[in-house]
Scaffold this active site. Structure first.
Site, PDB file in Angstrom:
ATOM      1  N   SER A 201       0.791  -1.237   0.000  1.00 49.24           N
ATOM      2  CA  SER A 201       0.000   0.000   0.000  1.00 49.24           C
ATOM      3  C   SER A 201       0.816   1.277   0.000  1.00 49.24           C
ATOM      4  O   SER A 201       0.241   2.356  -0.167  1.00 49.24           O
ATOM      5  CB  SER A 201      -0.970   0.001   1.183  1.00 49.24           C
ATOM      6  OG  SER A 201      -2.114  -0.761   0.855  1.00 49.24           O
TER       7      SER A 201
ATOM      8  N   LYS B  36       0.340   3.697  -2.841  1.00 54.33           N
ATOM      9  CA  LYS B  36      -0.680   4.744  -2.857  1.00 54.33           C
ATOM     10  C   LYS B  36      -0.101   6.146  -2.680  1.00 54.33           C
ATOM     11  O   LYS B  36      -0.786   7.132  -2.948  1.00 54.33           O
ATOM     12  CB  LYS B  36      -1.741   4.450  -1.795  1.00 54.33           C
ATOM     13  CG  LYS B  36      -2.542   3.181  -2.093  1.00 54.33           C
ATOM     14  CD  LYS B  36      -3.602   2.910  -1.038  1.00 54.33           C
ATOM     15  CE  LYS B  36      -4.442   1.707  -1.432  1.00 54.33           C
ATOM     16  NZ  LYS B  36      -4.246   0.550  -0.580  1.00 54.33           N
TER      17      LYS B  36
ATOM     18  N   SER C  62      -6.559   3.671   3.384  1.00 54.65           N
ATOM     19  CA  SER C  62      -5.857   2.802   2.429  1.00 54.65           C
ATOM     20  C   SER C  62      -6.832   2.078   1.498  1.00 54.65           C
ATOM     21  O   SER C  62      -6.686   0.894   1.212  1.00 54.65           O
ATOM     22  CB  SER C  62      -4.983   1.776   3.173  1.00 54.65           C
ATOM     23  OG  SER C  62      -3.943   1.317   2.345  1.00 54.65           O
TER      24      SER C  62
ATOM     25  N   LYS D   3       2.697   6.726   5.069  1.00 55.04           N
ATOM     26  CA  LYS D   3       1.743   5.716   4.621  1.00 55.04           C
ATOM     27  C   LYS D   3       2.165   4.338   5.135  1.00 55.04           C
ATOM     28  O   LYS D   3       3.329   3.969   5.015  1.00 55.04           O
ATOM     29  CB  LYS D   3       1.685   5.699   3.077  1.00 55.04           C
ATOM     30  CG  LYS D   3       0.716   4.690   2.469  1.00 55.04           C
ATOM     31  CD  LYS D   3      -0.708   5.140   2.617  1.00 55.04           C
ATOM     32  CE  LYS D   3      -1.708   4.063   2.276  1.00 55.04           C
ATOM     33  NZ  LYS D   3      -1.752   2.976   3.269  1.00 55.04           N
TER      34      LYS D   3
END
Length: 198
Positions: free
Chosen positions: A35, A38, A90, A197
């Site tokens: 993730s 992202k 997320s 993140k």
């Protein structure tokens, strides 16, 4: 000599102003970046659109596995709220919606991701998906991701959003209020954390 013990396979402590690497461990090995992908998706969204642009969610964009914001075909959501849901919750669905809105499809968006990665100097990175779901050669290195993080934090909007512990966004048809919470526990555990993140 540094005697740090780091459990991850790859790691880096990077100072972005000078470009100095303060600590590294296997920082150039290509690995799935999940993730953290992202970060690039968020950066492209805010670079390609005005933040108050309203996106109409296409049904094909939200057919995706894994973590989701809960978007449905026909929903309306601003780019700012979409990026907030992407970075805090997320949402894989939010990532796909951005890809379709920016480029009209996932392969076309991956091309844009790789072009932007090359501009940043990410020499050992291949983007295939906007969400980080494994597909093909989707991979990066901790060094390349440090370069991406530094670039993303230079963007005021991305920096502001990823530092939020929680937020209220609006989406739906008609839009309704939805509370989202940041999955990044460092923001609560470490007072100097500013993102970015999980």
């Amino acid at each position: 000599a540094c005697s740090l013990s780091v459990s991850s396979c790859s790691a880096i402590l990077f100072e972005p102003q000078s470009g100095r690497i303060l600590y590294s461990k296997d920082e150039n090995s290509q690995r799935p970046m999940a993730s953290t992908t992202k970060i690039m998706t968020a950066l492209l969204a805010v670079e390609c659109f005005e933040l108050d642009t309203v996106i109409n969610v296409s049904p094909e964009a939200v057919r995706v596995e894994g973590s989701a914001l809960g978007l449905r075909g026909g929903d309306m959501i601003t780019v700012y709220d979409l990026v907030t849901g992407l970075l805090l919750e997320s949402g894989n669905d939010a990532a796909n919606v951005i890809a379709y809105a920016v480029s009209g499809g996932l392969p076309q968006f991956a091309e844009l991701m790789n072009k932007r990665a090359a501009e940043i100097g990410m020499k050992n990175t291949v983007f295939v998906t906007p969400s980080g779901l494994d597909e093909g050669d989707h991979s990066s290195t901790s060094y390349d991701m440090a370069l991406l993080a530094a670039e993303a934090l230079r963007n005021e909007t991305v920096a502001e959003i990823c530092a939020k512990k929680s937020a209220t966004i609006h989406f739906g048809n008609p839009p309704r209020q939805v509370w989202v919470s940041n999955h990044n526990r460092l923001l609560r555990l470490y007072s100097h954390a500013i993102g970015l993140k999980t």
